[in-house]
Design a protein around this motif. Sequence first.
Motif, PDB file in Angstrom:
ATOM      1  N   GLU A  66      -5.004   7.778 -16.106  1.00 63.74           N
ATOM      2  CA  GLU A  66      -5.755   8.892 -15.512  1.00 63.74           C
ATOM      3  C   GLU A  66      -4.837  10.013 -15.050  1.00 63.74           C
ATOM      4  O   GLU A  66      -5.240  11.173 -15.029  1.00 63.74           O
ATOM      5  N   THR A  84      -0.081  -3.791 -12.406  1.00 62.53           N
ATOM      6  CA  THR A  84      -1.441  -4.329 -12.394  1.00 62.53           C
ATOM      7  C   THR A  84      -2.351  -3.531 -13.333  1.00 62.53           C
ATOM      8  O   THR A  84      -2.016  -2.406 -13.746  1.00 62.53           O
ATOM      9  N   ALA A  85      -3.510  -4.106 -13.630  1.00 62.96           N
ATOM     10  CA  ALA A  85      -4.500  -3.404 -14.455  1.00 62.96           C
ATOM     11  C   ALA A  85      -4.914  -2.095 -13.775  1.00 62.96           C
ATOM     12  O   ALA A  85      -5.070  -1.069 -14.435  1.00 62.96           O
ATOM     13  N   GLU A  86      -5.057  -2.131 -12.448  1.00 60.49           N
ATOM     14  CA  GLU A  86      -5.401  -0.916 -11.699  1.00 60.49           C
ATOM     15  C   GLU A  86      -4.285   0.118 -11.815  1.00 60.49           C
ATOM     16  O   GLU A  86      -4.540   1.318 -11.980  1.00 60.49           O
ATOM     17  N   GLY A  87      -3.035  -0.337 -11.751  1.00 59.26           N
ATOM     18  CA  GLY A  87      -1.902   0.564 -11.915  1.00 59.26           C
ATOM     19  C   GLY A  87      -1.884   1.209 -13.292  1.00 59.26           C
ATOM     20  O   GLY A  87      -1.619   2.411 -13.427  1.00 59.26           O
ATOM     21  N   ARG A  88      -2.178   0.429 -14.320  1.00 56.18           N
ATOM     22  CA  ARG A  88      -2.227   0.966 -15.689  1.00 56.18           C
ATOM     23  C   ARG A  88      -3.339   2.008 -15.829  1.00 56.18           C
ATOM     24  O   ARG A  88      -3.167   3.043 -16.465  1.00 56.18           O
ATOM     25  N   ARG A  89      -4.489   1.715 -15.207  1.00 53.61           N
ATOM     26  CA  ARG A  89      -5.605   2.656 -15.252  1.00 53.61           C
ATOM     27  C   ARG A  89      -5.212   3.970 -14.572  1.00 53.61           C
ATOM     28  O   ARG A  89      -5.464   5.053 -15.097  1.00 53.61           O
ATOM     29  N   LYS A  90      -4.574   3.861 -13.406  1.00 55.02           N
ATOM     30  CA  LYS A  90      -4.169   5.060 -12.668  1.00 55.02           C
ATOM     31  C   LYS A  90      -3.125   5.870 -13.441  1.00 55.02           C
ATOM     32  O   LYS A  90      -3.169   7.101 -13.434  1.00 55.02           O
ATOM     33  N   SER A 135       0.808  -1.225   0.000  1.00 57.75           N
ATOM     34  CA  SER A 135       0.000   0.000   0.000  1.00 57.75           C
ATOM     35  C   SER A 135       0.840   1.273   0.000  1.00 57.75           C
ATOM     36  O   SER A 135       0.308   2.370  -0.173  1.00 57.75           O
ATOM     37  N   GLU A 189       0.675  -2.023  -6.945  1.00 54.70           N
ATOM     38  CA  GLU A 189       0.209  -1.753  -8.311  1.00 54.70           C
ATOM     39  C   GLU A 189       1.375  -1.687  -9.290  1.00 54.70           C
ATOM     40  O   GLU A 189       1.252  -2.101 -10.443  1.00 54.70           O
ATOM     41  N   LEU A 213       0.620   5.625  -7.852  1.00 53.19           N
ATOM     42  CA  LEU A 213       0.640   4.159  -7.787  1.00 53.19           C
ATOM     43  C   LEU A 213       1.158   3.678  -6.443  1.00 53.19           C
ATOM     44  O   LEU A 213       2.053   4.279  -5.865  1.00 53.19           O
ATOM     45  N   THR A 214       0.628   2.547  -5.993  1.00 52.70           N
ATOM     46  CA  THR A 214       1.194   1.895  -4.822  1.00 52.70           C
ATOM     47  C   THR A 214       2.283   0.939  -5.305  1.00 52.70           C
ATOM     48  O   THR A 214       2.355   0.597  -6.495  1.00 52.70           O
TER      49      THR A 214
END
Length: 176
Positions: free
Chosen positions: A104, A95-101, A18, A31, A27-28
Amino acid sequence: MVTATTPLETELLRLAGSVPDPELPVLTLAELGVVRAVRLRGADAVEVELTPTYTGCPAVEAMALDIERVLREHGMREIAVRTVLSPAWSTDDITAEGRRKLREFGIAPPRMRTAAEPVPLELGPTRTRQARTESVDCPHCGSADTELLSRFSSTACKALWRCLACREPFDHFKEV
């Protein structure tokens, strides 16, 4: 490969993951995919494996200190953050969340590649308009009509691009 075997190790892995990346605080570390394992070495002792994005990454020390601080706040007295270089970190670990962030935040995320697909390395002029198959989509407007301005940007792991549609410059996280 992220490993934790006990419920406490799973929780410590979550806590270590985290921590925000010092260079990309959007990003964490989880991520980004750099926290690889957490192993208990006693009731209040833990070892964390950290794989930097590249061998000479200047942020490793800051990451380790932040991980130590977070784990101390959660009752761990002895914390060893160990740098592990094998297997090497890859942009596929984001991660997919990291790529999204990243998108953005205005940074074009690295493209996903198959394990057998090599990362292309091209030497040539700094400013180049890429062929459609090698373009980097603009994180602002989504256009693939982009050009490379510089192979290096604010950090060695990013390149500076410009969108020819909306004219905005943006960073692209290079594939490794």
